[in-house]
Design an enzyme around this catalytic site. Sequence first.
Site, short mmCIF file in Angstrom:
data_model
loop_
_atom_site.label_atom_id
_atom_site.label_comp_id
_atom_site.label_asym_id
_atom_site.label_seq_id
_atom_site.Cartn_x
_atom_site.Cartn_y
_atom_site.Cartn_z
N LYS A 49 0.84 -1.20 0.00
CA LYS A 49 0.00 0.00 0.00
C LYS A 49 0.88 1.25 0.00
O LYS A 49 1.94 1.26 0.64
CB LYS A 49 -0.91 -0.03 1.23
CG LYS A 49 -2.01 1.04 1.24
CD LYS A 49 -2.91 0.88 2.46
CE LYS A 49 -3.98 1.94 2.56
NZ LYS A 49 -4.83 1.78 3.76
N SER A 84 -9.70 1.82 3.01
CA SER A 84 -8.87 2.59 2.10
C SER A 84 -7.83 1.74 1.36
O SER A 84 -7.22 2.25 0.43
CB SER A 84 -8.14 3.68 2.89
OG SER A 84 -7.27 3.09 3.85
N SER A 136 -9.82 -0.44 7.18
CA SER A 136 -9.28 -0.25 5.83
C SER A 136 -8.66 -1.47 5.19
O SER A 136 -8.36 -1.47 4.00
CB SER A 136 -8.25 0.89 5.84
OG SER A 136 -8.92 2.11 5.96
#
Lengths: 432, 89, 507
Positions: free
Chosen positions: A37, A112, A136
Amino acid sequence: MPAVTFSPDDRYNAFITTLDQAETGPGRLSGIAVAVKDNISTRGIRTTCASRILDGYIPPYDAHVVTLLRQEGAAIVGKTNMDEFGMGTTTENSAYGPTLNPSDPSRVPGGSSGGSAAAVASGMVRMALGTDTGGSIRCPASFCGIVGLKPTYGRVSRYGLIAYANSLEQIGPMAQNVEDVSLLMEVLSTHDPRDSTSISCPYRHTPDPTVTGLKIGVPEEFFGEGVDPRVAAVVWEAISRLEGEGAEIVTCRMPSMVFALAAYYVTCTSEASSNLARFDGVRYGPPADTKRPWHESFQERRREGFGTEVRRRIMLGTFALSSGYYGKYYAKAQAARQQVRNDFVRLFRTVDVIAGPTMPTVAFRLGEKTDPLSMYLSDILTVPANLAGVPAISVPCGTSEGLPVGLQVMGQWFRDEKVIDVAAAYEQGVSA
Amino acid sequence: MIEEKDVEHIAMLADIGITKEELPGFTGQFNEILDYFDILDQVEGTGSFEHERANVFREDEIEPSLPQDDVLANTRDAEDGFFRAPRVM
Amino acid sequence: MSDTTATQPANIGIATEDEVIIGLEIHCQLDTTTKLFCGCSTDYRDDPPNTHVCPVCLGLPGSLPRVNRKAVEYALRVGKALNCEIATEAEFSRKNYFYPDLDKGFQITQYDKPIAVKGYLDIEGDEGEKRVRITRVHMEEDPGRLVHKGGTDRPKYTLVDYNRAGIPLIEIVTEPDLRSPKEARKFLNKLRATLEYLGVFDSEKEGSLRVDANISIQPKGWFEREGRGKADRGRVEIKNISSYKGVEKALTFEITRQKNLIRRGQKLETATRHFVEGRGVTTSSRSKEMEQDYRYFPEPDLRPVRVRDWAAEIALPELPDARRARFMEQYGCSPNHARTLTGELRLAEFYEKVADIDTMLAATWIADTLLGELNYRDLSIVVVPPEQFREVLILLKEGSITDKSGVEVLRVLLDQLKETGACEGPRVCVDRLGLGVIVAAPTLSGEDPVVKAAKEAIAEQPQAVADYRAGRKEALNFLVGQVMKKTRGCAKPADVNTILTDLLEEG
Ligand SMILES: [Zn+2]
């Protein structure tokens, strides 16, 4: 140094950065393509948090977890898309455009860590790192139909994770199946003295898919108002399946759920308002305009560099901490947080794990959620685990309207092994 | 109930630039969100979150600093080894 | 203008019914090897900018602070030495404000849970022994250093060096117990000495101490009745005083300024002013600073500090008061000498390195002569090699040089030290300059230089001779002085006395 060639068809916009030749080496993850990420620092690879304010920033150091991946021979093939600084539930709040859900490209992948979820779900990579501040990892895992674990707070080092809400977030593994999640967790979970909240309790575990005699608590609140009855039905069926495998189901209450979401949003926005103050364009990122006075230039930098949701949360957090409001918001949120933790302590006296839906609904359509509060409300089932710091996993448990639904299993502090086992039991029970 | 001038004040405190056009939108959203936060009024006490762990220290031993080139690599505004920033006086 | 001002005495001093109320906030750099939250070296002063920085003290995204155990220990030593209560649980908080010297956009400090509270430090006040109460001692990180650039012809901007960012500081806050600039200076001197004795602070390092001072002038007794926060007349905070001398200067300037305002019947606003070291004045902060709202909250990346037990185990070294008492008892120093010699750690250590030659002689020569000569040259005791000073003491003790020559030798040696950092041996110096004592011959032979000088003096000063013979014995002192001058101070005054008396009786 051998390398893994990576030239994916990124039709879902899962990546912000890809490396066509990714180094690999010997180790438990040798030759395995892993996506990271883009809020996790990678030495020599730009790290953007999906924000314009970090345009051009190349970290001079690796996050602890990245060092661990490299040590185990993983090929870091790219940096995945996300909601800017982790602030969102859809991966639409990205300076690099939204990521699409591989199971239905008209839908969001959740957020997210939507890029990581999409990269795994579409098969571009076998494993990915996500981060979970209020759901997330679990939300996109649920929406995209993969497995994602938010570890116990302190079990994975946050060193190098660009902070959104320090007291809530953890880096965690995402993969197609529980076994891979477990393997990645083994690599990630080592003590790191550079993170003062890191705890020495390494995860060394092979999933054991037996639930005989296991007590599973199911809080009524996880099937209450706001939860789509169709999603609820799918999840209940999954829980029943575990009962069929020999587990005992105990319905229970979690009264602090009333406060949980407000406590979460006050805490994360407060911390974010402070964390994001460092992006002033002096040391990195697009430069500040040195022809103008400091505050003017700084305001301009932040207005241009941050997206609307980020600015909204910075302002909310600033307000919650400001003189005259601290007691009403921040202090009360911490008291509420303590109550959430107390609820878990109480429940875990009688049950081994707690289960329910990961998300109240299936994946939204792109652009469907425009009102901030209604977006926030969709985090209601994932934030309790972050507020308390307990481990929680989302494992695919069927579909509703043809879209993936996730079963969430929360465990006791430092019993990440147990939630892995329950998830493995469900997964194997289904495939059996 | 907060008003547009309150939002302007918050934006100033946060040093977040905000335009006149954005004010009504933010004000409406903040009111909706802060109304929701009012649920916290029902929480008893203001006790802080208790930490079980304390006294996490490092020893006073030197670890290498970054080379100056690495330090300045991410700025386009370096001068004689210094970072350049807008004026504050 | 009110009637009461007209009835007040017209002298420049404050009306006798007024008093000065001063409180101090002192920031000291703790003398650790590494920074407060990272492993970067604190030894940055002679190095290029931004060479003692890492992801942590540069505020790079993703970096995390780690507390330096030594810094906590040092803060505990300070808390104990200042007779404070050590907190059951201390905590770091974030102080949020935007300024380019802050690498993270906030400063990690201690807010509502400081490491130590409620202590005191005894000083020699204006009216004898005085107890100055300490409100709190807390730990925090130093910000970076800013250099303001630009002239009139081009836009100004700022240069930033983060080498200083993250150096551990303690902030010590006093109650408003000080009543004059002199008392404030004495407090600072005592505090500095205490911190140095504790081994946690090095006052020789540039910028290692910074002071903010609160000052107001109130009707006498008013403050005791009403207390802080209810200032009848405005209270001024002077920021940014970075030298010991500056504190007394800034406060004295501010008192004069406030007195003048009061005399003119003008209202004093509670305000922040800055001290301009070069000009010795305080100036109003240019803009009315935006009301600061620092939005403190607990630093989520750190854990609380529970150190009461640890504090109890920490043994403190001998502190200035104890050392002073010991100097009086062990070496027979006078109270004044003992106070002077123990007022600075390095001075006390210097004394103990030379005291064995003659405790009294050493005390006198250090306290009454050496210090003055050092001050005059803006030198510190650290530049003086103890073995050289020992030799001067030996020369004095064995009578090889007179007191006057002793002073001369010291001056020459200190000048050399200031010039080159080194000096010749005292014996070499004495020989080179012919400063050795002139031993007068037992007879009044004309060959003897002292006798020769005495005879010249008698010949040149008939009036003094006449006065002496008329029974005015103090005339002899004048003649002794003349002889000393002629022998460049190298004759022993006792010898001169005898020779003059003999010659005068003879003649
Ligand atoms: Zn550093």
